[in-house]
Each structure stands twice: as structure tokens, then as C-alpha cells.
Design an enzyme around this catalytic site. Structure first.
Site, mmCIF file in Angstrom:
data_model
loop_
_atom_site.group_PDB
_atom_site.id
_atom_site.type_symbol
_atom_site.label_atom_id
_atom_site.label_comp_id
_atom_site.label_asym_id
_atom_site.label_seq_id
_atom_site.Cartn_x
_atom_site.Cartn_y
_atom_site.Cartn_z
ATOM 1 N N ARG A 94 85.833 21.723 0.315
ATOM 2 C CA ARG A 94 84.384 22.236 0.061
ATOM 3 C C ARG A 94 83.849 20.859 -0.396
ATOM 4 O O ARG A 94 82.589 20.792 -0.109
ATOM 5 C CB ARG A 94 84.491 23.508 -0.911
ATOM 6 C CG ARG A 94 82.817 23.662 -1.138
ATOM 7 C CD ARG A 94 82.719 24.959 -1.953
ATOM 8 N NE ARG A 94 83.626 25.400 -2.764
ATOM 9 C CZ ARG A 94 84.010 24.998 -3.863
ATOM 10 N NH1 ARG A 94 83.517 23.917 -4.450
ATOM 11 N NH2 ARG A 94 85.040 25.798 -4.545
ATOM 12 N N TYR A 100 59.415 29.254 11.263
ATOM 13 C CA TYR A 100 60.540 30.273 11.719
ATOM 14 C C TYR A 100 60.790 31.629 10.985
ATOM 15 O O TYR A 100 60.606 31.534 9.644
ATOM 16 C CB TYR A 100 61.812 29.335 11.940
ATOM 17 C CG TYR A 100 63.125 30.415 12.019
ATOM 18 C CD1 TYR A 100 63.256 31.243 13.252
ATOM 19 C CD2 TYR A 100 63.945 30.306 11.215
ATOM 20 C CE1 TYR A 100 64.205 31.731 13.625
ATOM 21 C CE2 TYR A 100 65.172 31.018 11.490
ATOM 22 C CZ TYR A 100 65.238 31.944 12.773
ATOM 23 O OH TYR A 100 66.413 32.799 12.906
ATOM 24 N N LYS A 142 70.179 23.393 16.796
ATOM 25 C CA LYS A 142 69.358 23.320 18.153
ATOM 26 C C LYS A 142 69.392 21.769 18.649
ATOM 27 O O LYS A 142 70.686 21.706 19.303
ATOM 28 C CB LYS A 142 67.830 23.269 17.589
ATOM 29 C CG LYS A 142 67.787 24.733 16.553
ATOM 30 C CD LYS A 142 67.712 25.969 17.195
ATOM 31 C CE LYS A 142 67.959 27.369 16.921
ATOM 32 N NZ LYS A 142 68.078 27.442 15.361
HETATM 33 O O1 P1T Z 1 69.422 29.513 12.804
HETATM 34 P P1 P1T Z 1 69.721 28.642 11.564
HETATM 35 O O2 P1T Z 1 70.624 27.489 11.974
HETATM 36 O O3 P1T Z 1 70.033 29.018 10.285
HETATM 37 O O4 P1T Z 1 68.325 27.605 11.532
HETATM 38 C C1 P1T Z 1 67.137 28.166 10.973
HETATM 39 C C2 P1T Z 1 65.927 27.528 11.469
HETATM 40 C C3 P1T Z 1 65.152 26.893 10.712
HETATM 41 N N1 P1T Z 1 63.998 26.247 11.327
HETATM 42 C C4 P1T Z 1 63.661 26.353 12.722
HETATM 43 C C5 P1T Z 1 62.374 25.620 13.256
HETATM 44 C C6 P1T Z 1 64.361 27.151 13.535
HETATM 45 O O5 P1T Z 1 63.708 27.211 14.720
HETATM 46 C C7 P1T Z 1 65.600 27.887 13.059
HETATM 47 C C8 P1T Z 1 66.172 28.926 13.805
HETATM 48 N N2 P1T Z 1 65.493 29.380 14.994
HETATM 49 C C9 P1T Z 1 65.965 30.281 15.780
HETATM 50 C C10 P1T Z 1 67.136 30.667 15.875
HETATM 51 C C11 P1T Z 1 64.840 30.349 17.000
HETATM 52 O O6 P1T Z 1 65.171 30.781 18.132
HETATM 53 O O7 P1T Z 1 63.773 30.012 16.770
#
Ligand code: P1T
Length: 390
Positions: free
Chosen positions: A55, A107, A204
Site C-alpha cells: 500500500r 462530471y 481516460k
Molecule cells: O471514473 P473515474 O476514473 O473515477 O473518474 C471520474 C471522472 C473525473 N473527472 C472527469 C472529467 C471524468 O470524466 C470522470 C469520469 N467520467 C466518465 C466516466 C464519463 O463517461 O464521463
């Protein structure tokens, strides 16, 4: 290739391929090994190699963290099990009674984390239109500790002027965080514009292949980094080594992927804008985008995300077009090599109240495209045929 050949002056792609990584000390393996272990053997009491428990210490994760820090031009990188886990760790720096100013279009999961979790623990939030820096400043209170910017926003592609907001916030010792998920450091580097922390959903574009979930925070301030290092270990939302490896493999090709995502997105946005069956297009690369000039000033490109309103903006029109796509896969998420289409109102932003969506021009039928790296002719044909349904 050794670390010493890579420095802050190296080019972006050179850093993307090499920064934070060197051939494995034991074997010379060129690719960073996946240290799939939870613990490390100790020679004798108190005698170990600096690695105690995974961790806290994991070399695959450390390589990813150094790589992401180099790409964002920051001193310290920290990775987490998801983008929201990274955001959550950052919120843990704050204390009950502190106030956060946040964009009103972020988001949906970020909004939900703030509104439904952290509010209950005593943080206060004001959601404002971040396209207006004076409005952001007007929301500051004596308890404001942090400004949360997502630029461009998901899914309306609104921009926040990072330099202007940083200047206003820093006068009051307020930390500025930028969620740089849509632009990536290839196109936009908020730390160079004065922001204190960059946050990423590495799920992403950084990973780029839709095969893991992860998050990151990058910063240069040593004091902030110490707090995040403590929280990453104390609260424990770390990613596994396999996911770190997959993201490291992804960042190596970030530059070439982003160029292609953007080249195709620019073409598709122009086609959508002229299309008689489309009532509005949201893409910062279009001269008609209300903040096109700011987009040119603070980023070196416009990215691969496009939102648009088919037909009359109704749910029925959006649904028809959504269901007709063939090459674009109907799915949440974005930033992978494959093209995706999303209906944010029912998917990624379902937790945002309808009235609040509509007041921003985020209509029921709005669709969002994550433009992949397939051949443009095939993408164009798919968009054209899907639009025949309205
Ligand atoms: O899904 P995660 O890795 O926890 O990330 C969250 C997140 C944070 N900031 C932005 C700009 C994001 O687009 C996202 C996650 N977004 C999607 C899953 C989506 O389809 O828009």
C-alpha cells in the site's frame, strides 16, 4: 536509457516514453515489471530494502507517478484506484467548515461526491459558472480553501480561464485544482499556468485503451505533496500494479493518440455544425464556440470530445440518434482508441438535477462523442447514418 537522459527540457513524447522509467535493476527488463506483491521480505528486524508493504511502496506505481508528474510539469505525482478516489483523497485535506467553489458543470460523479458525501461531513460547496472568473471570485468566503475547475467541462465543453482564476484565488490563499482529464497534459498544462494541483481520471486518455480504472494528482508544492502522500497511504485508495503498468503503457503513446483524436474530432465537429439535423455543437475548436479564443490561448489543441444536440433537443430525438450508431459504441467513459457515444443525462450525469442541467443548456437529448482513432471516413459515415433517424 537512464533517468539522467530525461529532464524537464526533454520533449513531450520523449518524456511520455521514458520519464520515471529505467531498465529493471535486477534483469535489465526494458519495460517496468509488474511488482505483483503485497509485501517484501526483511533480512532481520528493522533490516529491509526500503520496501515494507505494497500500500505504501510499489515500484510499478512509483514509475507511473514519476511519469505523470513529468508530463504535467509537476514535482510530485500520486496515483489512485480511480479518478474519484483521487478527488476523494484531495477532499480529505480539508476540514469540517471549509468551503469549496466548484464549477456548476462537472462530471456527475464529482458533483455527487461533493454534494452527497462531503457535504454530510461538514464541507460547504458553492457551484458557479466557471466561464466567469469574477463570478468565481464573488463566491469566495472567508472559509474558502479550494476552487475546483474542470476545463473543458464534461459534457458542455465550457472553459475556465485558469490564469485569471488562479490570480484571484491566490490573493486569498485559496488552492486551485484543475481536472485535466479531457485535455491531458499533451494539450494543456495547468501547473504551468499557476494551478496548484492537477487531477486526472487516468481511466481516460492517459491509459487510452479502456482497460483499467485509475486516478492521479500531480503538484509541485512540497507541503501539499506531503499531505497527499500521507492520505494516499493512511486512507489507502491505491491502484494495483497491473493497472499502473497498463497506464504506463498507455502514456507512451499519448502524443500520437491525442493528435489523431483531435484531427478527427475537428472534422466531425465541423460536419455536425453544418448539419441540418443538429441544433447545437459544443467543441472548443469551432470558431463559433463562445470561448474559442481562450481555448487557443490556454491549450495547444482542442481534444477529442464533442457534444451535440440532435434535432429539437428532446429526449426522443437524442434516443433515436443514440440507438442508431453502429461504429461508435454506446457506453460511458471516454478517451480510449475506440469511439464511444454517451447520453450524459441518463448515464454519466444522471445524478445532476434536471432543472440544473436545463438551466445550463444541457438538454435532455444532448449526446457526447469520444472520437477514437478509427479511420475518419468510417466515423463520418456512422455519424451521417445515425443522424438520418431524426
Ligand atoms: O471514473 P473515474 O476514473 O473515477 O473518474 C471520474 C471522472 C473525473 N473527472 C472527469 C472529467 C471524468 O470524466 C470522470 C469520469 N467520467 C466518465 C466516466 C464519463 O463517461 O464521463
Amino acid at each position: 536509457m537512464s533517468h539522467s537522459a530525461i529532464g524537464p527540457k526533454s520533449g513531450f513524447s520523449t518524456k511520455a516514453v521514458h520519464a520515471g522509467q529505467e531498465p529493471d535493476l535486477a534483469t535489465g527488463a526494458v519495460m517496468t515489471p509488474i511488482y505483483q506483491t503485497s509485501t517484501y521480505a526483511q533480512e532481520a528486524l528493522g533490516n529491509h530494502k526500503g520496501f515494507e508493504y505494497a500500500r505504501t511502496h510499489n515500484l510499478t506505481r512509483f514509475a507511473l507517478e514519476r511519469n505523470l508528474a513529468a508530463l504535467e510539469g509537476g514535482k510530485h505525482g500520486f496515483s489512485f484506484g480511480s479518478g474519484l478516489a483521487a478527488t476523494n483523497a484531495l477532499m480529505q485535506v480539508l476540514s469540517s467548515g471549509d468551503h469549496v467553489v466548484c464549477g456548476n458543470n462537472t462530471y456527475g460523479g464529482t458533483y455527487r461526491l461533493f454534494e452527497k458525501v462531503w457535504k454530510r461531513h461538514g464541507l460547504a460547496f458553492t457551484f458557479v459558472d466557471c466561464t466567469d472568473p469574477a463570478g468565481v471570485e464573488a463566491a469566495f468566503t472567508p472559509r474558502t480553501r479550494l476552487v475546483w475547475l474542470e476545463t473543458p467541462t464534461n459534457p458542455l465543453m465550457q472553459l475556465a480561464d485558469i490564469r485569471d482564476i488562479v490570480e484571484r484565488a491566490h490573493k486569498k490563499n485559496i488552492i486551485v485544482v484543475v481536472d485535466n482529464t479531457f485535455m491531458t497534459p499533451y494539450f494543456q498544462r495547468p501547473l504551468e499556468m499557476g494551478a496548484d494541483i492537477v487531477m486526472h481520471s487516468v481511466t481516460k486518455y492517459l491509459n487510452g485503451h479502456s482497460d483499467m480504472v485509475g486516478g492521479a494528482l500531480v503538484m509541485s508544492d512540497d507541503g501539499l505533496a506531503e499531505q497527499i502522500r500521507f492520505l494516499q497511504n493512511a486512507a489507502g485508495a491505491v491502484p494495483g500494479p497491473m493497472d499502473c503498468f497498463l497506464c504506463l503503457r498507455g502514456t507512451k503513446t499519448l502524443a500520437v493518440r491525442m493528435k489523431q483524436h483531435e484531427a478527427s474530432a475537428r472534422e466531425l465537429a465541423a460536419i455536425l455544425e453544418k448539419h441540418p439535423r443538429v441544433s447545437r455543437v459544443f467543441y472548443p475548436g469551432l470558431a463559433s464556440h463562445p470561448q474559442h479564443e481562450l481555448a487557443c490561448r490556454q491549450a495547444s489543441g482542442f481534444g477529442g470530445m464533442i457534444s451535440f444536440i440532435p434535432g429539437d433537443g428532446s429526449l426522443a430525438a437524442g434516443e433515436k440518434v443514440f440507438n442508431r450508431f453502429k461504429l461508435f459504441t454506446r457506453a460511458e467513459s471516454l478517451g480510449g482508441v475506440e469511439s464511444l457515444v454517451c447520453h450524459p443525462a441518463s448515464m454519466t450525469h444522471a445524478s445532476v438535477p434536471r432543472e440544473s442541467r436545463l438551466s445550463m443548456g444541457f438538454e435532455d437529448g444532448l449526446l457526447r462523442l469520444s472520437v477514437g482513432i478509427e479511420d475518419l471516413d468510417d466515423l463520418r459515415a456512422d455519424v451521417e447514418q445515425a443522424l438520418q433517424s431524426v
